[in-house]
Design an enzyme around this catalytic site. Structure first.
Site, PDB file in Angstrom:
ATOM      1  N   CYS A 261      -0.241  23.722  62.373  1.00 13.20           N
ATOM      2  CA  CYS A 261      -0.880  23.813  63.699  1.00 13.20           C
ATOM      3  C   CYS A 261      -1.699  25.098  63.863  1.00 13.20           C
ATOM      4  O   CYS A 261      -2.818  25.068  64.383  1.00 13.20           O
ATOM      5  CB  CYS A 261       0.165  23.696  64.805  1.00 13.20           C
ATOM      6  SG  CYS A 261       1.312  25.070  64.961  1.00 13.20           S
ATOM      7  N   HIS A 312       4.398  25.698  68.899  1.00 17.88           N
ATOM      8  CA  HIS A 312       3.339  24.756  68.528  1.00 17.88           C
ATOM      9  C   HIS A 312       2.149  24.965  69.455  1.00 17.88           C
ATOM     10  O   HIS A 312       2.307  25.402  70.603  1.00 17.88           O
ATOM     11  CB  HIS A 312       3.841  23.310  68.635  1.00 17.88           C
ATOM     12  CG  HIS A 312       2.873  22.302  68.079  1.00 17.88           C
ATOM     13  ND1 HIS A 312       2.650  22.134  66.733  1.00 17.88           N
ATOM     14  CD2 HIS A 312       2.055  21.415  68.710  1.00 17.88           C
ATOM     15  CE1 HIS A 312       1.743  21.179  66.549  1.00 17.88           C
ATOM     16  NE2 HIS A 312       1.370  20.732  67.727  1.00 17.88           N
ATOM     17  N   HIS A 324      -4.540  18.434  67.595  1.00 14.77           N
ATOM     18  CA  HIS A 324      -3.637  19.383  66.930  1.00 14.77           C
ATOM     19  C   HIS A 324      -3.191  18.824  65.591  1.00 14.77           C
ATOM     20  O   HIS A 324      -3.329  17.633  65.303  1.00 14.77           O
ATOM     21  CB  HIS A 324      -2.397  19.622  67.814  1.00 14.77           C
ATOM     22  CG  HIS A 324      -1.562  18.379  68.047  1.00 14.77           C
ATOM     23  ND1 HIS A 324      -0.220  18.315  67.814  1.00 14.77           N
ATOM     24  CD2 HIS A 324      -1.905  17.125  68.503  1.00 14.77           C
ATOM     25  CE1 HIS A 324       0.242  17.111  68.119  1.00 14.77           C
ATOM     26  NE2 HIS A 324      -0.765  16.377  68.546  1.00 14.77           N
TER      27      HIS A 324
END
Length: 354
Positions: A261, A312, A324
């Site tokens: 990420c 995240h 993402h």
């Protein structure tokens, strides 16, 4: 004779205590975390008056310094009478947490952004989680043994005497305005600029006068959306990100062969011409400030996914969606998704987008 002696002593003692009371009413000893504005407010005078009465040419003060706070005092207070040169000032530190900004830390410790910057020898507003910051004490450059009592401290921000500020990486108009105790509008008017776009190395005029700040001065997070200042960059971010859908998730990856990420965010922003470091999710969180109304190109942060805390992040693309590197690939996901809505933390904007 004994009675006469006792009367003289008693009279002298009474005069001493009366004189002491007058001195205390017209002077104030600076404590750690104090600012000229705070001292002026508590004594119902102006900052300009305190500076005039004490011969100060900047806003820098130091713990144990004695300041005259009443114009009726007959004898000006010397600057270093109560500041022993042999006793070092106690220094307090603060460990930066995810989401912190310099302005938040300064308000929390009753000090100013400029004071924290001087104590830690930093020029911009970039900080990172885990960083140790001094929030009180004496700046390393300050000397307590050689400064004459009539000479003010020498650790003032250069712009206080030159009337200018040279933009460094991480600076924003709101951050510069807050640092110098002025408003963004004043800064724009003095420099004849219409937008919020500034660049590294640019010299901005600031005014060396104290404007009484609001009780809750604006934090850096009030900066305008990047769509006004970096529209081209935002478009480039989205145009770079969308074709990468389907790229496999790879732990530690930051190339089109595979992304995690943070690697995805680093690659997309870098390709769009935005200067960001290759860091992890927590590192990106420390380089952003929170926004209430997200714009396309802002970051979306999530917490408590595979680990505790911020864990995240993705890029907001509008319509309540974000792109993402999550699951097994790069993908577009709705913020209404049960899993991600449960772990949603905040919308934030990179300082580099200002």
């Amino acid at each position: 004779m004994k009675k006469i002696a006792f009367s003289v002593v008693a009279t002298g003692s009474l005069a001493f205590f009366v004189g002491t009371g007058d001195a205390e009413a017209s002077s104030y000893q600076v404590k750690a975390g104090d600012s000229l504005w705070k001292i002026a407010s508590s004594n119902q005078v102006s900052v300009a008056d305190i500076k005039k009465w004490n011969g100060l040419t900047s806003d820098v003060i130091y713990p144990n310094q004695v300041l005259q706070v009443n114009s009726t005092a007959s004898v000006p207070v010397k600057q270093t009478e109560s500041r022993p040169s042999a006793t070092p000032t106690t220094t307090s530190t603060y460990t930066v947490k995810s989401g912190d900004t310099l302005s938040q830390i300064a308000q929390r410790h009753n000090t100013t952004v400029g004071a924290i910057q001087r104590l830690n020898n930093i020029t911009g507003h970039l900080i990172f989680a885990g960083q140790q910051l001094k929030v009180s004490g004496t700046s390393p450059q300050t000397s307590t043994n050689t400064r004459p009592s009539s000479t003010p401290p020498t650790t003032a921000v250069p712009s206080a005497s030159t009337g200018s500020h040279t933009v460094v990486r991480g600076d924003t108009l709101s951050g510069i305005a807050h640092q110098h105790g002025i408003t963004v509008t004043q800064l724009q008017n003095w420099n004849n600029i219409q937008s919020h776009l500034i660049y590294v190395g640019q010299v901005l005029k600031v005014e060396n006068t104290v404007v009484a700040p609001q009780k809750n001065p604006p934090a850096i997070s009030t900066a305008p959306p990047p769509a006004q200042a970096a529209t081209g960059s935002v478009k480039s971010v989205i145009h770079t990100a969308m074709p990468l859908q389907g790229t496999p998730y790879t732990w530690g990856g930051s190339t089109p062969n595979g992304f995690d990420c943070s690697g995805f965010i680093y690659y997309v922003y870098s390709q769009a011409g935005v200067d960001v470091p290759r860091t992890n999710t927590v590192g990106f969180d420390a380089r952003t400030y929170e926004v209430d109304k997200p714009q396309v190109g802002d970051l979306v942060f999530f917490k408590n996914t595979y680990t505790t805390g911020i864990s995240h992040a993705g890029i907001y693309i509008g319509d309540n969606k974000f792109i993402h590197a999550g699951g097994d690939r790069v993908q577009v996901t709705s913020l209404s998704d049960p899993y991600w809505s449960k772990h949603f933390d905040s919308f934030k904007r990179l300082y580099a987008m200002n």
